[in-house]
Design an enzyme around this catalytic site. Structure first.
Site, PDB file in Angstrom:
ATOM      1  CD  GLU B  29      -2.363  -1.616   2.539  1.00 37.24           C
ATOM      2  OE1 GLU B  29      -2.245  -0.589   3.539  1.00 37.24           O
ATOM      3  OE2 GLU B  29      -3.362  -2.598   3.320  1.00 37.24           O
ATOM      4  CD  GLU B  60      -4.325  -4.027   5.086  1.00 41.14           C
ATOM      5  OE1 GLU B  60      -4.873  -4.807   5.305  1.00 41.14           O
ATOM      6  OE2 GLU B  60      -3.891  -2.939   5.407  1.00 41.14           O
ATOM      7  CG  PHE B  83       1.635   0.554  10.636  1.00 40.83           C
ATOM      8  CD1 PHE B  83       2.460   1.619  12.099  1.00 40.83           C
ATOM      9  CD2 PHE B  83       0.329   1.544   9.677  1.00 40.83           C
ATOM     10  CE1 PHE B  83       2.064   3.211  11.822  1.00 40.83           C
ATOM     11  CE2 PHE B  83       1.062   2.986   9.776  1.00 40.83           C
ATOM     12  CZ  PHE B  83       1.278   3.637  11.181  1.00 40.83           C
ATOM     13  CG  ASP B  85      -0.211  -2.465  14.938  1.00 40.58           C
ATOM     14  OD1 ASP B  85      -0.520  -2.055  16.466  1.00 40.58           O
ATOM     15  OD2 ASP B  85       0.737  -1.770  14.548  1.00 40.58           O
ATOM     16  CG  PHE B  86      -2.351  -2.864   8.666  1.00 39.53           C
ATOM     17  CD1 PHE B  86      -3.420  -2.839  10.287  1.00 39.53           C
ATOM     18  CD2 PHE B  86      -2.151  -1.054   8.692  1.00 39.53           C
ATOM     19  CE1 PHE B  86      -3.539  -1.744  10.882  1.00 39.53           C
ATOM     20  CE2 PHE B  86      -1.796  -0.355   9.405  1.00 39.53           C
ATOM     21  CZ  PHE B  86      -2.746  -0.441  10.251  1.00 39.53           C
ATOM     22  CG  HIS B 129      -0.895   2.497  13.831  1.00 39.41           C
ATOM     23  ND1 HIS B 129      -2.891   3.184  14.157  1.00 39.41           N
ATOM     24  CD2 HIS B 129      -1.827   2.533  12.744  1.00 39.41           C
ATOM     25  CE1 HIS B 129      -3.921   3.086  13.316  1.00 39.41           C
ATOM     26  NE2 HIS B 129      -3.094   2.779  11.742  1.00 39.41           N
TER      27      HIS B 129
END
Lengths: 317, 328
Positions: B29, B60, B83, B85-86, B129
């Site tokens: 992205e 993702e 990030f 987290d994703f 994040h």
């Protein structure tokens, strides 16, 4: 389609039926470790779709993938051996029924995760496009997968980049026990194609030639750089989802009504009517298919178990 | 040697590998004209074009599937998840598909891809994040997990990861992107699964990962002024781990402090502690194995709370001093 090819499709359908009936028997005899997902009644979908491909084209299959594997030209002995977990199997006994793969033959694997192949098809399509190869990737999935996030991400990405992907939804009307009537608020899964800017079509999945025609159009589109398509093959699985399924979510009458729409009997009758086959020749093809599977199973049963010393091989390259 | 930032070192690795091997491409992205959320891929879009620096929709799982499918059919993709987290959103493809395909196929496939992603707190980005989820991936056989702590390591490990035939989860740290250090201009590799002693000392071993290597080195410099000599070991590749330099160091010092940013419970420190306890270094231990890690809590937004949620230099100094002085 010429007569030889039509006869070959009939042979493939019988071979799939024979493989799965034999698989069921082996299971009943306690010879199979694990479960299996049978596509009996859905042979027209696998055979018709793959008939539209060239031998060098690629497929991604599903947990209900025996038919895809056979239609893609798998070696029946190695396939049966993998089903039985033997060292001579396609995956050396590591994969089993749900993970049979034959990368050299263009089968990039069955998949134990519903919808798991849909995003992988994006990568394969991208790879084909970047390497400027003249191939397509055909990705099978079921009606259940069309309600997963990967369906949305995958179809969108394939569409925006005009990738050479054919998404084939084998709608057998049940995601395990959940019927499409309960899981979709729209009548046709192929209607979703419009949301991604690709053509979507629903065909009678028990009509092998109709499937072939629809997928052929999608293949042509993919190969000429126009992008992906969604083809929905409307069909029905005669057996339960897996071996633990008692079929309590549908009626015997419903199952029996679909058995009357057997894709193999239908195609056989058509070929005989067309004069492409005699009854005798049809019986011979059927018999040959069952014999080929028996011989594959004999090979598999006689094959060695994987070597214990090799247990961790393949975890890392 | 010239000094460049961690971020520039990563970019140079990507550029040199893309120049060397046309199968290498970048996908993620905002990696294109935007240059990546943290600027790592800046300029590569202009140099290599949209066909090799591919911007994706916010998908993702799609990115993870794209690198899996492309790697399976002859390419060597480098994905980016903005990030760490994703990575949760990409996990199905990474964990169930990419990590297992080679094994499930009986060894009859290779998946040479890298998935780059920045982890860590310290930027005020709060709980969604700022996570350090490396141990989720350490737990998955079939994946390799790399966490560079310096610009030099970032370049050499990224090139080695791109050339590796396995799926590699390459975890960067947001607070390291602007850190400068010496980096050779020519391409070079640091073999995966090689731990490195970043500073020698005989009183105490600190095993640290990612940004905690930097903080541990700062702590070691402070402690040296007090006469405590700390040896700092950086695993660099968490999976598969090169354990030998860690065990050897603990045998030398007899005391070990493990430092990481991720939450303590279920973190990599537990694995390191168990590994040391099971090894021949056990008999050399003069004190319990001590872990200093992130608190078992989401990362808070408030600057002060965030600062105190994960180990800082002063925490490392204090804990190392206690350990070296026999107070633990």
């Amino acid at each position: 389609m010429n007569i030889e090819k039509k006869i070959e499709l009939l042979r493939q359908m019988y071979t799939i039926r024979a493989f799965e009936e034999q698989a069921e028997q082996l299971y009943a005899l306690g010879k199979i470790h694990g479960t299996m997902h049978l596509s009996i009644g859905m042979e027209g979908s696998a055979v018709g779709a793959i008939a539209a491909l060239r031998p060098d084209d690629l497929i991604l299959s599903t947990h209900r993938g025996h038919g895809h594997c056979i239609a893609k030209g798998a070696d029946l002995q190695r396939m049966a051996a993998e089903f039985m977990g033997k060292a001579t199997g396609y995956c050396r006994g590591r994969g089993g029924s749900m993970h049979i793969a034959d990368p050299e033959g263009g089968n990039l694997g069955a998949n134990g995760v519903v919808g798991g192949g849909i995003p992988i098809a994006v990568g394969v399509g991208l790879s084909i496009k970047m390497q400027k190869r003249d191939q397509v990737i055909l990705c099978f999935f079921g009606d259940g997968a069309a309600n997963l996030g990967p369906f949305h991400e995958g179809l969108n990405m394939a569409a925006i980049w005009k990738l050479p992907v054919i998404y084939v939804c084998e709608n057998n009307q049940y995601a395990m026990s959940c019927s499409t009537r309960r899981a979709f608020a729209i009548p046709r899964i192929s209607d979703r194609a419009a949301a991604y800017g690709m053509p979507g079509v629903t065909v009678d999945g028990n009509d092998v030639l109709a499937v072939y025609e629809a997928v052929s159009a999608a293949v042509k589109r993919a190969r000429t750089g126009e992008g992906p398509s969604l083809v929905e093959n409307f069909t029905y699985r005669w057996r339960g989802h897996s071996k633990s399924d008692a079929n309590v979510y549908r009626t015997r009458e419903e199952i029996e009504s679909w058995k009357k729409k057997c894709p193999i009997q239908r195609f056989r009758a058509l070929l005989i009517k067309e004069g492409a086959l005699t009854e005798e020749r049809a019986k011979q093809i059927e018999q040959q298919s069952y014999t080929a599977i028996e011989s594959a199973v004999t090979f598999a049963e006689a094959s060695p178990e994987p070597n214990l010393e090799s247990i961790e091989e393949g975890v890392y390259a | 040697m010239r000094e460049i930032t961690y971020s520039e070192a990563l970019r140079e690795a990507l550029r040199q590998e893309m120049q060397r091997d046309e199968r290498v491409f970048i996908i993620g992205e905002d990696v294109g004209i935007y240059g990546g959320a943290f600027g790592v891929t800046r300029g590569l879009f202009k140099e290599f074009g949209e066909e090799r620096v591919i911007d994706t929709p916010i998908s993702e799982l799609g990115i993870a599937g794209a690198i899996t499918g492309a790697a399976l059919t002859g390419m060597r993709p480098v994905g980016e998840i903005m990030f760490m987290d994703f990575m949760t959103l990409a996990s199905e493809q990474l964990v169930n598909q990419a990590a297992k395909i080679r094994f499930m196929f009986g060894g009859n496939a290779t998946l040479p891809f890298v998935m780059r992603t920045p982890a860590g707190s310290g930027t005020g980005a709060a709980a969604q994040h700022s996570q350090s989820l490396e141990n989720w991936f350490v737990h998955i056989p079939g994946l390799k997990v790399v966490m560079p702590s310096t610009p030099y390591d970032a370049k050499g490990l990224l090139i080695a990861s791109i050339r590796d035939d396995n799926p590699v989860i390459f975890i960067e740290h947001k607070l390291l992107y602007k850190i400068k250090g010496p980096v050779p201009e020519e391409p070079y590799t640091i073999p995966l699964s090689t731990s490195e002693v970043k500073r020698s000392g005989q009183d105490l071993t600190v095993v640290a990962t990612s940004v905690m290597v930097k903080r541990s080195l700062e702590a070691a410099a402070q402690l040296a002024a007090e006469g405590i000599e700390v040896e700092v070991v950086d695993p660099r590749t968490l999976k598969p781990l090169d354990a030998e330099p860690i065990i050897r160091s603990v045998m030398k010092t007899g005391r070990v402090l493990i430092v990481h940013e991720a939450c303590k419970t279920g973190g990599y420190g537990g694995e390191l502690a168990a590994l040391i306890a099971e090894s021949e270094a056990f008999d050399y231990l003069e004190a319990p194995i001590v872990r200093l890690a992130g608190r078992d809590m989401p990362i808070p937004y408030n600057r002060t709370l965030e600062y105190h949620a994960v180990p800082q230099v002063e925490n490392i100094v204090a804990k190392a001093r206690e350990l070296a002085q026999g107070r633990i």
